[in-house]
Design a protein around this motif. Sequence first.
Motif, PDB file in Angstrom:
ATOM      1  N   LYS A 113     -19.952   3.094 -38.068  1.00  0.00           N
ATOM      2  CA  LYS A 113     -18.813   2.780 -38.934  1.00  0.00           C
ATOM      3  C   LYS A 113     -17.774   1.919 -38.205  1.00  0.00           C
ATOM      4  O   LYS A 113     -17.345   2.237 -37.099  1.00  0.00           O
ATOM      5  CB  LYS A 113     -18.171   4.085 -39.416  1.00  0.00           C
ATOM      6  N   GLY A 114     -17.403   0.821 -38.849  1.00  0.00           N
ATOM      7  CA  GLY A 114     -16.386  -0.056 -38.297  1.00  0.00           C
ATOM      8  C   GLY A 114     -16.873  -1.017 -37.229  1.00  0.00           C
ATOM      9  O   GLY A 114     -16.083  -1.760 -36.640  1.00  0.00           O
ATOM     10  N   LYS A 115     -18.185  -1.013 -36.989  1.00  0.00           N
ATOM     11  CA  LYS A 115     -18.748  -1.867 -35.938  1.00  0.00           C
ATOM     12  C   LYS A 115     -19.449  -3.083 -36.545  1.00  0.00           C
ATOM     13  O   LYS A 115     -19.904  -3.056 -37.689  1.00  0.00           O
ATOM     14  CB  LYS A 115     -19.758  -1.065 -35.106  1.00  0.00           C
ATOM     15  N   PRO A 116     -19.566  -4.160 -35.771  1.00  0.00           N
ATOM     16  CA  PRO A 116     -20.261  -5.349 -36.276  1.00  0.00           C
ATOM     17  C   PRO A 116     -21.755  -5.080 -36.466  1.00  0.00           C
ATOM     18  O   PRO A 116     -22.358  -4.299 -35.728  1.00  0.00           O
ATOM     19  CB  PRO A 116     -20.016  -6.396 -35.191  1.00  0.00           C
ATOM     20  N   MET A 117     -22.320  -5.761 -37.442  1.00  0.00           N
ATOM     21  CA  MET A 117     -23.731  -5.584 -37.788  1.00  0.00           C
ATOM     22  C   MET A 117     -24.587  -6.414 -36.835  1.00  0.00           C
ATOM     23  O   MET A 117     -25.060  -7.516 -37.165  1.00  0.00           O
ATOM     24  CB  MET A 117     -23.953  -6.019 -39.242  1.00  0.00           C
ATOM     25  N   ARG A 118     -24.806  -5.881 -35.622  1.00  0.00           N
ATOM     26  CA  ARG A 118     -25.623  -6.601 -34.646  1.00  0.00           C
ATOM     27  C   ARG A 118     -26.353  -5.615 -33.751  1.00  0.00           C
ATOM     28  O   ARG A 118     -26.034  -4.423 -33.713  1.00  0.00           O
ATOM     29  CB  ARG A 118     -24.770  -7.561 -33.829  1.00  0.00           C
ATOM     30  N   LEU A 119     -27.319  -6.133 -33.013  1.00  0.00           N
ATOM     31  CA  LEU A 119     -28.230  -5.292 -32.238  1.00  0.00           C
ATOM     32  C   LEU A 119     -27.504  -4.375 -31.262  1.00  0.00           C
ATOM     33  O   LEU A 119     -27.858  -3.208 -31.126  1.00  0.00           O
ATOM     34  CB  LEU A 119     -29.234  -6.178 -31.490  1.00  0.00           C
ATOM     35  N   GLU A 120     -26.494  -4.893 -30.575  1.00  0.00           N
ATOM     36  CA  GLU A 120     -25.789  -4.070 -29.584  1.00  0.00           C
ATOM     37  C   GLU A 120     -25.149  -2.851 -30.242  1.00  0.00           C
ATOM     38  O   GLU A 120     -25.119  -1.760 -29.667  1.00  0.00           O
ATOM     39  CB  GLU A 120     -24.716  -4.907 -28.879  1.00  0.00           C
ATOM     40  N   THR A 121     -24.643  -3.028 -31.447  1.00  0.00           N
ATOM     41  CA  THR A 121     -24.066  -1.909 -32.203  1.00  0.00           C
ATOM     42  C   THR A 121     -25.127  -0.856 -32.486  1.00  0.00           C
ATOM     43  O   THR A 121     -24.907   0.346 -32.297  1.00  0.00           O
ATOM     44  CB  THR A 121     -23.479  -2.411 -33.533  1.00  0.00           C
ATOM     45  N   PHE A 122     -26.292  -1.305 -32.933  1.00  0.00           N
ATOM     46  CA  PHE A 122     -27.360  -0.381 -33.298  1.00  0.00           C
ATOM     47  C   PHE A 122     -27.820   0.429 -32.080  1.00  0.00           C
ATOM     48  O   PHE A 122     -28.013   1.650 -32.158  1.00  0.00           O
ATOM     49  CB  PHE A 122     -28.547  -1.137 -33.889  1.00  0.00           C
ATOM     50  N   GLN A 123     -28.013  -0.245 -30.976  1.00  0.00           N
ATOM     51  CA  GLN A 123     -28.505   0.426 -29.768  1.00  0.00           C
ATOM     52  C   GLN A 123     -27.507   1.454 -29.245  1.00  0.00           C
ATOM     53  O   GLN A 123     -27.899   2.523 -28.780  1.00  0.00           O
ATOM     54  CB  GLN A 123     -28.819  -0.622 -28.704  1.00  0.00           C
ATOM     55  N   ALA A 124     -26.221   1.152 -29.345  1.00  0.00           N
ATOM     56  CA  ALA A 124     -25.201   2.108 -28.901  1.00  0.00           C
ATOM     57  C   ALA A 124     -25.108   3.287 -29.855  1.00  0.00           C
ATOM     58  O   ALA A 124     -24.934   4.440 -29.434  1.00  0.00           O
ATOM     59  CB  ALA A 124     -23.849   1.414 -28.789  1.00  0.00           C
ATOM     60  N   ALA A 125     -25.247   3.027 -31.159  1.00  0.00           N
ATOM     61  CA  ALA A 125     -25.081   4.075 -32.162  1.00  0.00           C
ATOM     62  C   ALA A 125     -26.160   5.142 -32.089  1.00  0.00           C
ATOM     63  O   ALA A 125     -25.922   6.310 -32.396  1.00  0.00           O
ATOM     64  CB  ALA A 125     -25.054   3.455 -33.560  1.00  0.00           C
ATOM     65  N   VAL A 126     -27.378   4.758 -31.686  1.00  0.00           N
ATOM     66  CA  VAL A 126     -28.487   5.717 -31.679  1.00  0.00           C
ATOM     67  C   VAL A 126     -28.609   6.472 -30.358  1.00  0.00           C
ATOM     68  O   VAL A 126     -29.524   7.286 -30.193  1.00  0.00           O
ATOM     69  CB  VAL A 126     -29.830   5.017 -31.989  1.00  0.00           C
ATOM     70  N   GLU A 127     -27.701   6.239 -29.447  1.00  0.00           N
ATOM     71  CA  GLU A 127     -27.807   6.852 -28.121  1.00  0.00           C
ATOM     72  C   GLU A 127     -27.934   8.369 -28.196  1.00  0.00           C
ATOM     73  O   GLU A 127     -28.673   8.984 -27.420  1.00  0.00           O
ATOM     74  CB  GLU A 127     -26.592   6.471 -27.268  1.00  0.00           C
ATOM     75  N   HIS A 128     -27.223   8.990 -29.140  1.00  0.00           N
ATOM     76  CA  HIS A 128     -27.233  10.453 -29.228  1.00  0.00           C
ATOM     77  C   HIS A 128     -28.011  10.962 -30.447  1.00  0.00           C
ATOM     78  O   HIS A 128     -27.832  12.107 -30.862  1.00  0.00           O
ATOM     79  CB  HIS A 128     -25.798  10.974 -29.276  1.00  0.00           C
ATOM     80  N   ALA A 129     -28.877  10.115 -31.001  1.00  0.00           N
ATOM     81  CA  ALA A 129     -29.612  10.495 -32.215  1.00  0.00           C
ATOM     82  C   ALA A 129     -30.492  11.726 -32.014  1.00  0.00           C
ATOM     83  O   ALA A 129     -30.682  12.523 -32.934  1.00  0.00           O
ATOM     84  CB  ALA A 129     -30.473   9.325 -32.695  1.00  0.00           C
TER      85      ALA A 129
END
Length: 323
Positions: A277-293
């Motif tokens: 939420k609130g992050k740009p739609m790009r690969l770096e965002t995705f990789q950081a977001a799933v760190e604790h999945a």
Amino acid sequence: MRPYTFAAARSVGEALEQARDGSAYLAGGTTLVDLMKLEVISPAHVVDITAVPLRGIRAGAKGLSIGAMERMADVAGHDLVAGPYPMLAEALRQSASPQIRNMATIGGNLLQRTRCGYFRDPATPCNKRSPGSGCSAVDGHNRSHAVLGTSDACVATHPSDLAVALIALDARLSLRGAGGERSLRLADFYRLPGSTPHQENELRPGELITGVAVPALPWARRSTYVKVRDRQSYDFALCSAAVAVNVRGGVIGEARVAAGGVGTRPWRLPAVEQALKGKPMRLETFQAAVEHAADGSRLLSRNAFKPALLRRTIVRALVHLAG
């Protein structure tokens, strides 16, 4: 297969009247008949509900409603589903085989039993089939088993692709039983195994699923379902991800993320949603977001690859949505 009595119902009322202790409802039969042949389950009485009018696919201001007796193939191809809710259509199309999708119902899909080989083999201990007998998968062949929501009593994964997408969309079930009608969030319907893995959901004795309601979510048009499996046809998920994003000006406003193939029930991932939420739609965002999945994972001898696979599967879904 053991002897049983049989009755056919033409209405919900007739079906409820026919139900009794030790009975089972027959809809598409793609799970029930298989398990009866294997003698994994042996209902004393079977009620055929194929003629019960629990059909219809409708959309309105409040969202989408689907009758429990609608066939999977019909729902997947319906304009009210495939356009506004692509993740639902994709989850259904990637389920089972075309022949089964032409027979199996939406309600039956949500109630299907685990594909754990030990559950389906009456010669082996299984707490889900025979409470108190033990879980053979804990120290056995467990490559396809769960890493989230497990217990010492059970590590079986939930098999439904559709349920993963519906939980991401915060769907509700309509239920009807002897005590009347009620509505329940699908996310609250499935139980964790704990010490009672044979009690899989909140369905009461004799109760029927009559329909599914999906809340209106206009930005669900930007959604997808990614399924990773050993073969592309008629196989269950090693890992899957249902993802929807609301993007404005290249920034993610809201997100819905749920996973399958890794949990003892379909697994919603609010921490990943919040991280997007609130992050740009790009690969770096995705990789950081799933760190604790996969936080809280409990690994077995042969499925330690699943946390990493879960993270990659979610990223793959997000990359697809990013174009």
